[in-house]
Design a protein around this motif. Structure first.
Motif: not given
Length: 451
Positions: A290-293, A295
């Motif tokens: 994901s873009d927010s690794k 999270a």
């Protein structure tokens, strides 16, 4: 004789509580610890202290390792790394020997991933290969299931073998457990694969049932994961920690092969299971998509903690049960009796097989049996480092004998393979019996050579 009778009653309580009354193994083991303490006449003032110290002692050694190993397995499962591993094995082995290929895929994938999850993930690959190569789906199912089952019961960092090693005081010698376990697991997987080949001309007998769950396209499943990790990224979180643990064990050999200098200190530190799995966890971060690794990483950690919690509680309760038994004269009495009978390494196998067959969970059988036999190792002649390792192997062999209707893995295999209960007993249950007996025969031979 009264000491043995008390032990049999307590074991019967564990089995009946977990099977008939569906009591959680954690609570059953904890109650069993109290029952044993009262029955053996431990001083009342010492009972709670003995139980809590046993619970905390085993988790202090091995708890974090179980959590980290579970989190890594979750990340490998969710990221599609298990898919990459399977494809990598197929590229190396080709498609000439389909049952061998499925067995090896299962053997590798189940080191970090639970065998139930591994079978579900790889089911569509198994079905696809069976159709493409005109091979029996039943034979392929048994080959995959037995390959998964082998490393699940013998090779750390799978939680069951880790907990057993911790109960037997081998938490600092996991490299040796991994090395011996890999060999025993390979023989067990080969036995399972050979049994699977007996069903080469047998087709599923529940073709119409559960059809929606099995006719997936392997390419479509791969596409659902998006961009899959490379083989190096997929294997690194498993192979690097295992390699470090083995190097650490080599560095700690009495012969001091790397001396006592900086190299030794570095390998001894990096080879600690906790350190090695922390490194594996950081390597697994490369699999996050994901873009927010951060999270996503936090979410996977939460999932891993939830998955590990029951194992931690069962392991801790097993440690408490073992601590109570150590505080009684049972060990000396049983050791004297068993040494006269000459059962030796067969005793852990028999107990684990009885527990596994009665209550269904390999992990519970591994934890409970290892806690039970830990005080008996000196009397059984198994109180050396290699003796402890072979005891873990004997318990693992018992913990796979046999998988039947009270085991969730039995139902995963039978339902996803469209096998009726009768066919599943002939194919899958008998395969686990063959695996367990074969593995125990190897352990016995190793005990004659190495002890």
């Amino acid at each position: 004789m009264l000491l043995v009778l008390i032990l049999l009653v307590v074991i019967a309580f564990i089995v009946i509580a977990t099977t008939t009354f569906k009591v959680h193994p954690f609570l059953a083991l904890l109650i069993a610890a109290f029952l044993a303490a009262f029955a053996y006449g431990l001083p009342l003032a010492d009972i709670a202290k003995t139980i809590t110290s046993g619970f905390g002692g085993i988790l202090g050694y091995i708890g974090l390792v179980i959590v980290l190993g579970t989190i890594i397995g979750i990340i490998l499962e969710k990221s599609g790394a298990a898919i990459t591993m399977a494809d990598s094995v197929i590229r190396v082995l080709g498609e000439r020997f389909p049952t061998l290929t499925m067995s090896i895929i299962g053997y590798i994938v189940s080191i970090p991933v639970f065998c139930d999850s591994g079978f579900v993930i790889l089911n569509s690959l198994k079905e696809s290969l069976a159709t493409r190569l005109k091979t029996s789906s039943v034979a392929m199912s048994v080959a995959l299931a037995t390959g998964l089952y082998a490393t699940h019961t013998f090779v750390p960092p799978t939680p069951g073998p880790i907990a057993a090693a911790g109960n037997l005081g081998l938490e600092n010698n996991l490299g040796l457990v991994i090395a011996v376990g890999a060999v025993v697991a390979a023989v067990a997987a080969a036995a399972g694969m050979l049994w699977a080949r007996l069903f080469a001309n047998v087709e599923p007998d529940l073709v119409d049932e559960a059809s929606e769950t099995v006719h997936h396209d392997w390419a479509a499943l791969k596409a659902s994961y998006g961009t899959l990790p490379s083989a190096g990224q997929a294997f690194a979180p498993i192979l690097v920690p295992i390699g470090l643990i083995c190097l650490g064990s080599i560095a700690n050999f009495p012969s001091q092969p790397v001396g006592e200098g900086v190299v030794y200190q570095a390998l001894a530190f990096l080879g600690q299971p906790l350190t090695a799995l922390v490194i594996g966890l950081f390597l697994s971060m490369r699999l996050l998509k994901s873009d927010s690794k951060i999270a996503e990483f936090s979410e996977r950690i939460s999932e891993g903690i939830v998955a590990a919690a029951p194992i931690l509680l069962i392991t801790g309760a097993g440690g408490a049960f073992g601590a109570v038994l150590k505080a009684t004269p049972l060990g000396e009495f049983l050791g004297t009796t068993l040494s006269g009978l000459g059962v030796g390494v067969f005793m852990p196998f028999i107990v684990a097989a009885a527990l596994k067959s009665a209550q269904g969970s390999s992990t519970v059988a591994l934890v409970t049996t290892s806690a039970l036999v830990a005080p008996l190792l000196p009397q059984l002649g198994l109180d050396t480092e290699m003796g402890g390792v072979l005891t873990v192997m004997a318990i693992g062999a018992g913990a796979m004998t046999v998988s039947h209707a009270n085991d969730s893995f039995f139902w995963v295999v039978s339902q996803f393979s469209r096998m009726s209960v009768g066919l599943a007993y002939r194919a899958q249950t008998m395969a686990t019996l063959v695996q367990g007996v074969t593995a125990m025969a190897l352990v016995y031979v190793l005990s004659l050579v190495l002890l």
